[in-house]
Structures are given as C-alpha cells and as structure tokens.
Design an enzyme around this catalytic site. Structure first.
Site, mmCIF file in Angstrom:
data_model
loop_
_atom_site.group_PDB
_atom_site.id
_atom_site.type_symbol
_atom_site.label_atom_id
_atom_site.label_comp_id
_atom_site.label_asym_id
_atom_site.label_seq_id
_atom_site.Cartn_x
_atom_site.Cartn_y
_atom_site.Cartn_z
ATOM 1 N N SER A 142 35.205 43.961 43.159
ATOM 2 C CA SER A 142 34.976 44.297 41.745
ATOM 3 C C SER A 142 34.521 43.050 41.012
ATOM 4 O O SER A 142 34.901 41.927 41.377
ATOM 5 C CB SER A 142 36.277 44.796 41.118
ATOM 6 O OG SER A 142 36.127 44.902 39.712
ATOM 7 N N TYR A 156 45.241 43.651 39.563
ATOM 8 C CA TYR A 156 44.085 44.301 40.223
ATOM 9 C C TYR A 156 42.978 43.271 40.475
ATOM 10 O O TYR A 156 42.425 43.194 41.583
ATOM 11 C CB TYR A 156 43.588 45.431 39.327
ATOM 12 C CG TYR A 156 42.252 46.025 39.702
ATOM 13 C CD1 TYR A 156 42.143 46.994 40.706
ATOM 14 C CD2 TYR A 156 41.085 45.641 39.030
ATOM 15 C CE1 TYR A 156 40.911 47.550 41.032
ATOM 16 C CE2 TYR A 156 39.858 46.207 39.347
ATOM 17 C CZ TYR A 156 39.772 47.144 40.353
ATOM 18 O OH TYR A 156 38.546 47.695 40.670
#
Ligand code: NAP
Length: 247
Positions: A142, A156
């Site tokens: 990501s 995350y």
C-alpha cells in the site's frame, strides 16, 4: 498450465485480479475467509466465460489452513505457478494511543505472517532447487507503507512496510530459483476496505487531495498485477509499482 492463487480473491482488488487472470488463461484459485457467496460469484463468473476456477476458504493467518489450501490446489490444478498475496485487513481509524496489542497482532498476523506463509508454500513448489519450474509472486502492499497513515491506522501502514521488506528480501533470495517477486502499492482504490476503517466514503473525501484528483478502480490495480506476473515482466524482480494517482 499456469495456476494462480489470489488470496482475498472474493472482493475488491482480489476479485478484479481473479477475473483478469482467468481472462489471461490462468486457472484461478479464489481464496476467501468468510464471504463464500462473494467467492462463489467470482468462480461462477469465470466459469461462465469459459475459464477454470475454484474457491477455497482459508484464513491466511493460520499456518495449517494455508498448508491445507496449497495441498488442495496441488490436487485440483497442480502446483501454484503464480501467487498474488492480496488479502489484507485494517480496523477503525484511530491514533496510536488507542491501539491494543490484540488489534496490532491481528493486523500483523494477517497482513504480514499470512503473506510470509503463502510465499513459503509457493516457493516450495516453484523453486528449481525443489524440482519446480519457477513462478512469480506479487505482493499487494500500500502507499500507506510510504505515508504512514497517521491518525488512521499506523499499524496497517507498518504491516505494509513489512510487506515491502519481504518483497525485497524474498526477491533476492529466490532470484536464481526461477521465481520473480514484485510488489504493487495501491493508493486510494474504490473497495469495501474503507468501511472496515469506519469510513466507507473515504476515497471520495480525500480524492481531491490527490494529484490526479480521483480514486482508483480495482481493475487498474489488477492490470499491474497481471503484467508483473506475466512473461512481459520477465526481467523484473524486487520492484515496486505505485498505483496511487501520483501520490
Ligand atoms: P477488501 O475489498 O476489503 O477485500 C479484502 C479481501 O481479503 C476479501 O476477499 C476478504 O475475504 C479477504 N481476507 C481478509 N482477511 C483474510 C484472511 N485472514 N484470510 C483470507 N482472506 C482474507 O480489500 P481491498 O481493498 O480489495 O484490499 C486488497 C489488498 O489491497 C489489501 O492487502 C489492502 O491492504 C490493499 N490495498 C487496498 C487499498 C484500497 O484503497 N482499497 C489501498 C492500498 C492497498 P472475505 O470476502 O471472505 O471477507
């Protein structure tokens, strides 16, 4: 015959990737955790278009379930030749002060341990030293690994930092074994993951801050994954492709 495992293939980026790989001629394994009807829908769509696919339920954070999934694939289609490590989770947006060990461990066990376990099982089947014919792995990281996701989900973001490092280390470790390992880093993509963070409309809230002034579609990420897996990317390993609209 090319056999692709897409973890978290039932929804979002994984769904788009499963459909595209099937169109490209792969036999596709659609892994999912809970949402059987979504996984079955992907499989039925592929079969309806003349492709081959099966759905397999397995929690990628669970070592025994991952091992059983790979054996099931061996028996159904033959060994995996392409792995898309895609299944990932995040939780409610929060600051670091509000994080618990349970939550952090849950994120890490899925987004990091799960990726490692799937890589391990894939390498055992692909590596020349084990009699394999090589293969390709794409890890879905990501843009958060670069940006840190402050005030939203640093846990995350840190898990995706680990995915980036896994990509670099594994790519070098297996480069001479016929296995290429690459990584895509999506930015803001229209999927249901943002609802898990408590803000289903997050992409539309933030999109004007992006250089391209729009969110991305799962199919745009799928195209990059399919290219990295393909022979067209035969000299590409240990590389990172940012799909983040310029951010
Ligand atoms: P999504 O729409 O929420 O879908 C998540 C998928 O992962 C579902 O198929 C889900 O299965 C599966 N899954 C979750 N936990 C699992 C587990 N423990 N074992 C097996 N499968 C599991 O997510 P997405 O947005 O497509 O995200 C896919 C990947 O892209 C993730 O790694 C995410 O971090 C990354 N990413 C997404 C964005 C974005 O903006 N959307 C941006 C950057 C990176 P069920 O259907 O059974 O629940």
């Amino acid at each position: 015959m090319a056999v692709a495992l897409v973890t978290g293939g039932s929804r979002g980026i994984g769904r788009a990737t499963s459909l595209l790989l099937a169109q490209s001629g792969y036999k596709v394994v659609v892994n999912y955790q809970r949402n059987k009807s979504a996984a079955d829908d992907v499989v039925n769509t592929i079969r309806g278009a003349g492709g081959e696919a099966i759905a397999i339920q397995a929690d990628i954070a669970d070592e025994l379930q991952v091992m059983a999934m790979f054996v099931e694939i061996d028996n159904a289609f033959g060994p995996v030749t392409a792995l898309v490590n895609n299944a990932g989770i995040l939780f409610q947006q929060s600051t670091i002060e509000e994080l618990t060990a349970d939550r952090i461990n849950h994120v890490m066990s899925t987004n990091v341990t799960g990726y490692f376990l799937c890589c391990r099982e894939a390498v055992k089947r692909m590596a020349h030293r084990h009699g394999g014919n090589g293969g390709a792995i794409v890890n879905v990281s990501s843009a958060a690994s670069r940006l840190g996701a402050p005030g939203e989900y640093v846990d995350y973001a840190a898990s995706k930092g680990a995915v980036d490092t896994l990509t670099t280390g594994l790519a070098l470790e297996v480069a001479a074994q016929g296995i290429r390992v690459n990584c895509v880093r999506p930015g803001l993509i229209y999927t249901e993951i943002h609802a898990s963070g408590g803000e289903p409309g997050r992409v539309d809230r933030v999109k004007d801050l992006l250089p391209m002034k729009r969110g991305g579609q799962p199919e745009e990420v799928a195209q990059a994954i399919a290219w990295l897996l393909s022979e067209k990317a035969s000299y590409v390993t240990g590389s990172f492709l940012d799909l983040a609209g310029g951010r």
